[in-house]
Design an enzyme around this catalytic site. Sequence first.
Site, PDB file in Angstrom:
ATOM      1  N   ARG A  56       0.831  -1.225   0.000  1.00 53.60           N
ATOM      2  CA  ARG A  56       0.000   0.000   0.000  1.00 53.60           C
ATOM      3  C   ARG A  56       0.862   1.270   0.000  1.00 53.60           C
ATOM      4  O   ARG A  56       1.502   1.554  -0.956  1.00 53.60           O
ATOM      5  CB  ARG A  56      -0.987   0.013   1.188  1.00 53.60           C
ATOM      6  CG  ARG A  56      -1.760  -1.280   1.391  1.00 53.60           C
ATOM      7  CD  ARG A  56      -2.819  -1.524   0.335  1.00 53.60           C
ATOM      8  NE  ARG A  56      -3.720  -2.588   0.744  1.00 53.60           N
ATOM      9  CZ  ARG A  56      -4.306  -3.434  -0.107  1.00 53.60           C
ATOM     10  NH1 ARG A  56      -4.099  -3.349  -1.386  1.00 53.60           N
ATOM     11  NH2 ARG A  56      -5.123  -4.371   0.343  1.00 53.60           N
ATOM     12  N   ASP A 248       0.019 -13.054  -0.145  1.00 54.90           N
ATOM     13  CA  ASP A 248      -1.011 -12.124  -0.611  1.00 54.90           C
ATOM     14  C   ASP A 248      -1.467 -11.232   0.542  1.00 54.90           C
ATOM     15  O   ASP A 248      -2.667 -11.029   0.750  1.00 54.90           O
ATOM     16  CB  ASP A 248      -2.202 -12.847  -1.262  1.00 54.90           C
ATOM     17  CG  ASP A 248      -3.004 -11.903  -2.168  1.00 54.90           C
ATOM     18  OD1 ASP A 248      -2.658 -10.703  -2.255  1.00 54.90           O
ATOM     19  OD2 ASP A 248      -3.980 -12.367  -2.796  1.00 54.90           O
TER      20      ASP A 248
HETATM   21  O1  DOR Z   1      -7.975 -10.470  -1.687  1.00 52.92           O
HETATM   22  C1  DOR Z   1      -7.324  -9.741  -2.422  1.00 52.92           C
HETATM   23  N1  DOR Z   1      -6.893  -8.535  -2.024  1.00 52.92           N
HETATM   24  N2  DOR Z   1      -7.023 -10.177  -3.657  1.00 52.92           N
HETATM   25  C2  DOR Z   1      -6.426  -9.376  -4.551  1.00 52.92           C
HETATM   26  O2  DOR Z   1      -6.161  -9.805  -5.630  1.00 52.92           O
HETATM   27  C3  DOR Z   1      -6.137  -7.971  -4.228  1.00 52.92           C
HETATM   28  C4  DOR Z   1      -5.932  -7.801  -2.797  1.00 52.92           C
HETATM   29  C5  DOR Z   1      -5.881  -6.366  -2.375  1.00 52.92           C
HETATM   30  O3  DOR Z   1      -5.131  -5.589  -2.974  1.00 52.92           O
HETATM   31  O4  DOR Z   1      -6.578  -5.988  -1.440  1.00 52.92           O
HETATM   32 ZN    ZN Z   2      -4.398 -11.019  -6.879  1.00 51.85          ZN
HETATM   33 ZN    ZN Z   3      -2.633  -9.879  -4.280  1.00 53.39          ZN
END
Ligand code: DOR
Ligand code: ZN
Ligand code: ZN
Length: 371
Positions: A56, A248
């Site tokens: 972020r 992720d």
């Molecule tokens: O769960 C998710 N959050 N999947 C994504 O592909 C993007 C990510 C996000 O940037 O919040």
């Molecule tokens: Zn993704």
């Molecule tokens: Zn992601």
Amino acid sequence: MLFKNLSLVTSDGIKKCDILVKNGKIAGIGKFSGNGIDFKGRTAIPSVIDMHVHCRDFEQSYKETVETATKAAISKGITGIVDMPNTVPPVNNREVFEERKKLFKEKSYCDYGINFSVTEDLKFFDGYKFIKIFLTETTGKLLFKGDLDRLFSYRKPIAIHSDIAGMKKCVKLSMKYGTKLHICHVSKKEEIKFLKKYKTHNITVEVTPHHLLLPEGAENVKPDLGTEEDRKALWRELGRTVDVIGSDHAPHTIEEKKKGAYGIPGIETFLPLCLDLAFRKKISFETLALLISENPSRIVSERKGFGIGKDADFTVVEDKEWIVDSRKFYSKSKFSPFDGMRLRGRIKTVILRGEIIYDGEKVKKIESREM
Ligand code: DOR
Ligand code: ZN
Ligand code: ZN
């Protein structure tokens, strides 16, 4: 510098040895005389890399910053991360990319790669080592609208966030041009079935801890959590069709989550969950070494991995239990579906390029480097 008595986790077994470090690099693996830090036979994993982190920052610094995300990474044993480009503003032009580079150089606690997202046709490639494209809508507006065939024809490594239809197209194009393709967060058995058949040495496949461990509907994430059958397919292929576990890490505020935001913070439970699975023998340490160290290192950087001449990055752990408490996270996103879980494997010491930067209590900032 000498690190003594480590039990090093590698894909061909656990090696009991000392590590000699010179100029931040591994200069010797074996038995050495002389004074050094004695790790008393503790388990150590070389070069833990999380290839999927949404740091972020920029206009979303209230959710997370490069500083908080990378400090969180180090505190839980991750020495390298790859940052995702769906920021505000997005990393899809040279100006923002340069700004992101500056930010990481100044603020990052760990080594890093920065993804550049191609949304239209890419005209120049200099400096963009990591390219990510989105073929389905997710957080942020980075849908790829260019010519996919042309993009693959440049033969630059590409990572994708995609549904199965887009993935099939990319696999075909990777085969056509010999382009390296990294498929993010595979989560369904259909995807695994297809990849088992068509995956080549140019293609790497990633899964997340939440897709491996959480039941359908438990969390609002993209891609959504699969059924038990889906999870079984992912488990069966760990270390085979599946090359990498990536967190992720997708931080949001609690208010945003209540409004339906996709994603959960995962950087501080990534290695702990993996270690717990290994200590409880649900996965072998050898397979774990492939999934969180050797394969990601091979994909992201020649400097990373385990061997003479590689960066001396090690995470030393202890087989002790502790309880996940998201209130103590370094991440700004203080919630977790794994809260209250009793996990085996505590992070004891983290070494980045030969320097101890986490001692079980405090994270120390040294110069970070692009991978
Ligand atoms: O769960 C998710 N959050 N999947 C994504 O592909 C993007 C990510 C996000 O940037 O919040
Ligand atoms: Zn993704
Ligand atoms: Zn992601």
